[in-house]
Design a protein around this motif. Sequence first.
Motif, PDB file in Angstrom:
ATOM      1  N   UNK A 117      27.766 -11.430 -33.254  1.00  0.00           N
ATOM      2  CA  UNK A 117      27.222 -10.573 -32.204  1.00  0.00           C
ATOM      3  C   UNK A 117      27.767 -11.024 -30.856  1.00  0.00           C
ATOM      4  N   UNK A 118      27.598 -10.166 -29.855  1.00  0.00           N
ATOM      5  CA  UNK A 118      28.040 -10.443 -28.486  1.00  0.00           C
ATOM      6  C   UNK A 118      26.810 -10.602 -27.608  1.00  0.00           C
ATOM      7  N   UNK A 174      25.822 -12.094 -23.519  1.00  0.00           N
ATOM      8  CA  UNK A 174      26.133 -12.720 -22.221  1.00  0.00           C
ATOM      9  C   UNK A 174      27.603 -13.079 -22.087  1.00  0.00           C
ATOM     10  N   UNK A 175      28.481 -12.187 -22.567  1.00  0.00           N
ATOM     11  CA  UNK A 175      29.908 -12.420 -22.420  1.00  0.00           C
ATOM     12  C   UNK A 175      30.515 -13.360 -23.440  1.00  0.00           C
ATOM     13  N   UNK A 176      29.739 -13.773 -24.457  1.00  0.00           N
ATOM     14  CA  UNK A 176      30.231 -14.673 -25.496  1.00  0.00           C
ATOM     15  C   UNK A 176      30.140 -13.992 -26.863  1.00  0.00           C
ATOM     16  N   UNK A 177      31.103 -14.313 -27.717  1.00  0.00           N
ATOM     17  CA  UNK A 177      31.061 -13.892 -29.108  1.00  0.00           C
ATOM     18  C   UNK A 177      30.466 -15.028 -29.931  1.00  0.00           C
ATOM     19  N   UNK A 178      29.416 -14.728 -30.681  1.00  0.00           N
ATOM     20  CA  UNK A 178      28.792 -15.712 -31.560  1.00  0.00           C
ATOM     21  C   UNK A 178      29.101 -15.338 -33.005  1.00  0.00           C
ATOM     22  N   UNK A 179      29.644 -16.293 -33.738  1.00  0.00           N
ATOM     23  CA  UNK A 179      29.992 -16.087 -35.138  1.00  0.00           C
ATOM     24  C   UNK A 179      29.250 -17.126 -35.972  1.00  0.00           C
ATOM     25  N   UNK A 180      28.423 -16.655 -36.910  1.00  0.00           N
ATOM     26  CA  UNK A 180      27.698 -17.537 -37.811  1.00  0.00           C
ATOM     27  C   UNK A 180      28.237 -17.336 -39.220  1.00  0.00           C
ATOM     28  N   UNK A 181      28.327 -18.421 -39.964  1.00  0.00           N
ATOM     29  CA  UNK A 181      28.853 -18.300 -41.314  1.00  0.00           C
ATOM     30  C   UNK A 181      28.627 -19.555 -42.120  1.00  0.00           C
ATOM     31  N   UNK A 241      36.739  -9.182 -22.608  1.00  0.00           N
ATOM     32  CA  UNK A 241      36.486  -7.754 -22.472  1.00  0.00           C
ATOM     33  C   UNK A 241      35.055  -7.554 -21.987  1.00  0.00           C
ATOM     34  N   UNK A 242      34.909  -7.222 -20.712  1.00  0.00           N
ATOM     35  CA  UNK A 242      33.587  -7.054 -20.136  1.00  0.00           C
ATOM     36  C   UNK A 242      32.887  -5.847 -20.747  1.00  0.00           C
ATOM     37  N   UNK A 243      31.593  -5.988 -20.930  1.00  0.00           N
ATOM     38  CA  UNK A 243      30.720  -4.927 -21.430  1.00  0.00           C
ATOM     39  C   UNK A 243      30.999  -4.558 -22.880  1.00  0.00           C
ATOM     40  N   UNK A 244      31.771  -5.367 -23.605  1.00  0.00           N
ATOM     41  CA  UNK A 244      31.998  -5.089 -25.027  1.00  0.00           C
ATOM     42  C   UNK A 244      30.666  -5.164 -25.767  1.00  0.00           C
ATOM     43  N   UNK A 245      30.419  -4.200 -26.651  1.00  0.00           N
ATOM     44  CA  UNK A 245      29.126  -4.156 -27.311  1.00  0.00           C
ATOM     45  C   UNK A 245      29.225  -3.941 -28.816  1.00  0.00           C
ATOM     46  N   UNK A 246      30.426  -3.876 -29.376  1.00  0.00           N
ATOM     47  CA  UNK A 246      30.550  -3.771 -30.822  1.00  0.00           C
ATOM     48  C   UNK A 246      31.867  -4.410 -31.244  1.00  0.00           C
ATOM     49  N   UNK A 247      31.932  -4.870 -32.494  1.00  0.00           N
ATOM     50  CA  UNK A 247      33.121  -5.598 -32.918  1.00  0.00           C
ATOM     51  C   UNK A 247      33.119  -5.751 -34.430  1.00  0.00           C
TER      52      UNK A 247
END
Length: 502
Positions: free
Chosen positions: A352-353, A355-362, A394-400
Amino acid sequence: MANNESVKITYVKNLNKLNFNSTISVPIDSNVNIKTILNVESYIFDTKVDAGSNKAVISGKIGVNVLYIDTDNMTNTINDSQNFSESFTDNAITADCFISLSNSNVMSSVLSTDGLLKINCDISIEPIVYLNINLPNNLMNFENMIVKKDEVSTTTIANTVNTSFTYNTNIETNMPITKILCYNSHFSCENVTPHDDYALVEGKLLSKLVFESQSGEDSAIKEIVKCENIKSEISIPGLNSENVCDFTFSIDKSKTNISTESDDGENVVSIENTICVCGVVMNAISLDIVDDMYSAENEIDIVKTKREFNKDMMCNRYADTVAGEITLRDDETAIDEVVSNLNAQSEITNSYIKDGYVYVEGVISSRLIYIDENKELKQKQLELPFVINTKISLEQADCMHTNSEIVDSKIRVRRGSVIELEYSLLITVCAYIKTDAEMIDNVTIGKSLDFGSVDFQIYVAHPNESMWELCKRIKSPVDEVMKYNKNLPPVMQGGEKVIIRR
């Protein structure tokens, strides 16, 4: 753009993870007597996806490689495969969409060795769908099909890619090789550079060879790990340097060829790896959004539909290290020597995204084979959870959508009971800004237009063109031009849309 085509806006949608299982029944030769199964490696290959209306079917083959010890204390392998087919539904699936299979993971467990070797394979796949929104191009015979005030940059699929390339690697050892027991490989792509009709692929190939080595009457299981840089060209007709490539890579283990040569005490294992490429080539385009069209007494009626799409796309790859410890249980004997850490796989469980960071859990899973303090061969399933966060540009990115790959691994045992693990991961993040806009759906003038004989036209004004020069060029009187284009200046800047009734 051909006159009979519609505009296709492409965006990416992650579907729910697809989980299913399949049982493989492997016939066992009457001369085979299994004492202990050390490892079962499973993988899928020859996959294809048939998409229809709201439904798709994934089919292919499941392959298994079983490493075992027989009753004569000899180490051997069994290989087999079986077909599978699984359907899934989603209202976004259409017949012309393209579905990529990402983060494929297969976990195996042995159900029975009595008569038939029965292996249960739990398969997890994350489908990614490249969807096409078709915008009816009802005004194709106009000089410009849509009047605009705003311009939106997006992407459209130019070509789907399903191909493969081979890479040969040599593994050298001065230890005598009695038997090849197991070979694992993983390709991690670091960069794809598009050129005219081909793409340059760069990445790393991690190879792990497990073999039996005999010296006199003594035999032992040995392992060699090798990491190589790969640079290879793949042919993609129609590709150019301005395209955007979104590819996934996997090794077709059913096509891995292994041969061994010995010369003056040196043993060379030659391995041919087949690396499959799957994905899309996309073109950056600009779409005109209908914002307003001049009309006289409601003669021109425009029907607009709000469409959702991803305005921008950013594909980045981030390298990171995951380290951790796993301690043996009190009832497990201490480790004397590590034989191998097989079938290491990385699975993303959440991303998920914020505060401007991508968090990846696995979680990273593997199977450790080792000799314990009693000189017995043992195995243990290892699972190491991880959380990685990376600043996103990428500012305001909300899906990935995301993918993780293991490019290197290290293992060390401390005090015989603490297993220290370290994995080098490559995280691929494709992020988007989700937005929407009103697109033209239909145009009527009193009644539905017969688009074979359009009764108005749209012209584009030239730079520094005066009103008189414009009217002369389009052969229309000034009052007729001003009737439908009330805000035209006396001298044009260039690019103004001029509507004329015929």
